[in-house]
Design a protein around this motif. Structure first.
Motif, PDB file in Angstrom:
ATOM      1  N   CYS A 268      21.704 -58.766  -8.251  1.00 30.39           N
ATOM      2  CA  CYS A 268      20.937 -57.765  -7.501  1.00 30.39           C
ATOM      3  C   CYS A 268      20.219 -56.837  -8.471  1.00 30.39           C
ATOM      4  CB  CYS A 268      21.861 -56.964  -6.582  1.00 30.39           C
ATOM      5  SG  CYS A 268      22.585 -57.937  -5.239  1.00 30.39           S
ATOM      6  N   ASP A 269      19.179 -56.174  -8.001  1.00 30.09           N
ATOM      7  CA  ASP A 269      18.382 -55.299  -8.862  1.00 30.09           C
ATOM      8  C   ASP A 269      19.123 -54.025  -9.232  1.00 30.09           C
ATOM      9  OD1 ASP A 269      16.153 -57.077  -8.653  1.00 30.09           O
ATOM     10  OD2 ASP A 269      15.766 -56.251  -6.663  1.00 30.09           O
ATOM     11  N   LEU A 270      19.933 -53.514  -8.316  1.00 34.72           N
ATOM     12  CA  LEU A 270      20.671 -52.273  -8.517  1.00 34.72           C
ATOM     13  C   LEU A 270      22.100 -52.474  -8.032  1.00 34.72           C
ATOM     14  CD1 LEU A 270      17.914 -49.926  -7.035  1.00 34.72           C
ATOM     15  CD2 LEU A 270      18.395 -50.253  -9.468  1.00 34.72           C
ATOM     16  N   VAL A 271      23.050 -51.851  -8.726  1.00 34.77           N
ATOM     17  CA  VAL A 271      24.463 -52.002  -8.374  1.00 34.77           C
ATOM     18  C   VAL A 271      25.076 -50.623  -8.172  1.00 34.77           C
ATOM     19  CG1 VAL A 271      26.713 -52.900  -9.072  1.00 34.77           C
ATOM     20  CG2 VAL A 271      24.625 -54.133  -9.726  1.00 34.77           C
ATOM     21  N   VAL A 272      25.648 -50.397  -6.987  1.00 34.88           N
ATOM     22  CA  VAL A 272      26.349 -49.154  -6.681  1.00 34.88           C
ATOM     23  C   VAL A 272      27.830 -49.487  -6.512  1.00 34.88           C
ATOM     24  CG1 VAL A 272      26.454 -47.130  -5.190  1.00 34.88           C
ATOM     25  CG2 VAL A 272      24.291 -48.354  -5.454  1.00 34.88           C
ATOM     26  N   ALA A 273      28.688 -48.762  -7.221  1.00 36.38           N
ATOM     27  CA  ALA A 273      30.121 -49.025  -7.160  1.00 36.38           C
ATOM     28  C   ALA A 273      30.867 -47.725  -6.875  1.00 36.38           C
ATOM     29  CB  ALA A 273      30.615 -49.625  -8.473  1.00 36.38           C
ATOM     30  N   THR A 274      32.131 -47.855  -6.512  1.00 32.93           N
ATOM     31  CA  THR A 274      33.010 -46.701  -6.360  1.00 32.93           C
ATOM     32  C   THR A 274      33.924 -46.626  -7.577  1.00 32.93           C
ATOM     33  OG1 THR A 274      34.812 -47.899  -5.271  1.00 32.93           O
ATOM     34  CG2 THR A 274      33.017 -47.089  -3.862  1.00 32.93           C
ATOM     35  N   PRO A 275      34.576 -45.495  -7.815  1.00 33.60           N
ATOM     36  CA  PRO A 275      35.506 -45.410  -8.945  1.00 33.60           C
ATOM     37  C   PRO A 275      36.636 -46.436  -8.862  1.00 33.60           C
ATOM     38  CG  PRO A 275      34.985 -43.216  -8.116  1.00 33.60           C
ATOM     39  CD  PRO A 275      34.414 -44.198  -7.131  1.00 33.60           C
ATOM     40  N   GLU A 276      36.920 -46.914  -7.659  1.00 33.95           N
ATOM     41  CA  GLU A 276      38.002 -47.884  -7.483  1.00 33.95           C
ATOM     42  C   GLU A 276      37.560 -49.328  -7.742  1.00 33.95           C
ATOM     43  OE1 GLU A 276      38.613 -44.160  -5.716  1.00 33.95           O
ATOM     44  OE2 GLU A 276      37.107 -45.612  -5.022  1.00 33.95           O
ATOM     45  N   SER A 277      36.258 -49.555  -7.912  1.00 30.89           N
ATOM     46  CA  SER A 277      35.747 -50.910  -8.129  1.00 30.89           C
ATOM     47  C   SER A 277      36.222 -51.452  -9.475  1.00 30.89           C
ATOM     48  CB  SER A 277      34.218 -50.914  -8.092  1.00 30.89           C
ATOM     49  OG  SER A 277      33.739 -50.429  -6.858  1.00 30.89           O
ATOM     50  N   THR A 278      36.514 -52.735  -9.508  1.00 34.98           N
ATOM     51  CA  THR A 278      36.885 -53.400 -10.755  1.00 34.98           C
ATOM     52  C   THR A 278      36.064 -54.674 -10.902  1.00 34.98           C
ATOM     53  OG1 THR A 278      38.701 -54.557  -9.646  1.00 34.98           O
ATOM     54  CG2 THR A 278      39.240 -52.494 -10.801  1.00 34.98           C
ATOM     55  N   PHE A 279      35.926 -55.117 -12.157  1.00 35.44           N
ATOM     56  CA  PHE A 279      35.035 -56.224 -12.461  1.00 35.44           C
ATOM     57  C   PHE A 279      35.673 -57.138 -13.502  1.00 35.44           C
ATOM     58  CE2 PHE A 279      32.673 -52.443 -11.334  1.00 35.44           C
ATOM     59  CZ  PHE A 279      31.755 -52.895 -10.398  1.00 35.44           C
ATOM     60  N   SER A 280      35.468 -58.436 -13.344  1.00 31.33           N
ATOM     61  CA  SER A 280      35.985 -59.378 -14.345  1.00 31.33           C
ATOM     62  C   SER A 280      35.180 -60.666 -14.342  1.00 31.33           C
ATOM     63  CB  SER A 280      37.455 -59.710 -14.077  1.00 31.33           C
ATOM     64  OG  SER A 280      37.914 -60.701 -14.987  1.00 31.33           O
ATOM     65  N   GLN A 281      34.850 -61.139 -15.553  1.00 31.42           N
ATOM     66  CA  GLN A 281      34.322 -62.491 -15.735  1.00 31.42           C
ATOM     67  C   GLN A 281      35.539 -63.396 -15.937  1.00 31.42           C
ATOM     68  OE1 GLN A 281      31.080 -63.551 -15.641  1.00 31.42           O
ATOM     69  NE2 GLN A 281      30.345 -61.488 -15.148  1.00 31.42           N
ATOM     70  N   ILE A 282      36.195 -63.713 -14.854  1.00 32.69           N
ATOM     71  CA  ILE A 282      37.531 -64.306 -14.888  1.00 32.69           C
ATOM     72  C   ILE A 282      37.547 -65.795 -15.278  1.00 32.69           C
ATOM     73  CG2 ILE A 282      37.601 -65.123 -12.504  1.00 32.69           C
ATOM     74  CD1 ILE A 282      40.441 -63.837 -12.338  1.00 32.69           C
ATOM     75  N   PHE A 283      36.382 -66.380 -15.464  1.00 33.74           N
ATOM     76  CA  PHE A 283      36.264 -67.829 -15.608  1.00 33.74           C
ATOM     77  C   PHE A 283      37.218 -68.424 -16.641  1.00 33.74           C
ATOM     78  CE2 PHE A 283      32.193 -66.127 -14.198  1.00 33.74           C
ATOM     79  CZ  PHE A 283      31.940 -66.906 -13.078  1.00 33.74           C
ATOM     80  N   ALA A 284      37.343 -67.809 -17.821  1.00 30.95           N
ATOM     81  CA  ALA A 284      38.186 -68.382 -18.874  1.00 30.95           C
ATOM     82  C   ALA A 284      39.636 -68.484 -18.436  1.00 30.95           C
ATOM     83  CB  ALA A 284      38.074 -67.547 -20.158  1.00 30.95           C
ATOM     84  N   ARG A 285      40.080 -67.544 -17.609  1.00 24.57           N
ATOM     85  CA  ARG A 285      41.456 -67.593 -17.119  1.00 24.57           C
ATOM     86  C   ARG A 285      41.659 -68.706 -16.094  1.00 24.57           C
ATOM     87  NH1 ARG A 285      43.077 -61.865 -15.050  1.00 24.57           N
ATOM     88  NH2 ARG A 285      41.118 -60.944 -15.727  1.00 24.57           N
ATOM     89  N   ARG A 286      40.579 -69.274 -15.623  1.00 26.46           N
ATOM     90  CA  ARG A 286      40.654 -70.384 -14.672  1.00 26.46           C
ATOM     91  C   ARG A 286      40.271 -71.714 -15.322  1.00 26.46           C
ATOM     92  NH1 ARG A 286      43.046 -66.856 -12.782  1.00 26.46           N
ATOM     93  NH2 ARG A 286      42.647 -65.702 -10.824  1.00 26.46           N
ATOM     94  N   GLY A 287      40.121 -71.701 -16.647  1.00 26.08           N
ATOM     95  CA  GLY A 287      39.744 -72.918 -17.352  1.00 26.08           C
ATOM     96  C   GLY A 287      38.301 -73.318 -17.128  1.00 26.08           C
TER      97      GLY A 287
END
Length: 265
Positions: free
Chosen positions: A114-133
């Protein structure tokens, strides 16, 4: 249950991922629904901005990997992901990711598309791919280095760490962090500003910025010249000048204004 909810208000189309029991993980049905909805939004001239969000206190927990191995080659499934990625990235209206809770793997890359991202302080983010092989998908290998630089992109992808909203904001991966109770009002105000803008010019600017990431200055200047020619053929440029002279707010419509032409020709 409808896995993708669609609503329209004042030129804003909101697409809501609706699989709360799976934290809005993307299964085959939801991928297909997204592809259809983004295609429709791209052809609907009443849509002036698009918001992507999720239900149940989560944005998206990533792809919902099938429990049984399909006989179809995975490449066919990846084509749907590719379609969704390109449709979102190239949508000719401004897009806003409204992130509450986790945005993980393909879910995070969906938000970054998306062009713009709005999050809350509780939002979390992860590029989890490596943990899934797995390796990055949904455009993450292209988006991350451009947004945070190669070294930080490698850190996020190789370590698959979870980062909070404050760190994501510091890295330039979140545009704004807003308290949860003020999120709706903030996004409503943001989209009101976007829908009040000149639709043709905003579409041209979005495309120029997207394309400019991989082009030389000479290429960018040529694209800018073509885009401005399109803008000057619309009614919005003269309307902006007239509004400035008359000290009023411009009313942008995106109408074609070349003599002898109508809006539908």
């Amino acid at each position: 249950m409808t896995v993708l909810l669609t609503s329209d208000a004042d030129g804003v189309r909101t697409l809501t991922l609706n699989r709360p029991h799976r934290r809005n993980a993307l299964d085959t049905e939801l991928w297909e629904a997204l592809r259809a909805a983004l295609t429709e939004a791209g052809h609907d001239r009443d849509v002036r901005a698009l918001v992507l969000t999720g239900t149940g206190g989560a944005f998206c927990s990533g792809a919902d990997l099938p429990k049984e191995v399909s006989a179809a080659h995975p490449l066919y499934r990846m084509r749907t992901l590719t379609d969704v990625t390109l449709l979102l990235h190239e949508l000719p209206v401004p897009t806003v990711a409204k992130v509450t809770g986790p945005a993980v793997g393909a879910g995070w890359n969906l938000a970054l598309g998306c062009d713009l991202v709005v999050a809350t302080p509780e939002s979390t983010f992860s590029q989890i791919f490596a943990r899934r092989g797995l390796s990055l998908d949904l455009g993450g290998s292209w988006l991350l280095p451009k947004l945070v630089g190669l070294q930080q992109a490698k850190r996020l992808a190789l370590l698959a760490e979870t980062v909070d909203a404050a760190e994501a904001h510091a890295l330039g991966l979140v545009t704004w962090v807003v308290d949860a109770e003020g999120m709706d009002a903030f996004v409503d105000g943001l989209t009101a500003r976007l829908t009040a803008g000149p639709p043709v010019a905003l579409a041209q600017t979005k495309a120029l910025l997207n394309e400019g990431a991989d082009r030389t200055l000479r290429d960018a200047l040529a694209s800018e010249a073509r885009a401005q020619s399109v803008n000057f053929a619309s009614a919005d440029a003269p309307e902006a000048f007239a509004a400035f002279a008359q000290k009023r707010t411009p009313r942008f419509t995106g109408r074609w204004a070349v003599p002898g032409r109508t809006e539908d020709t």
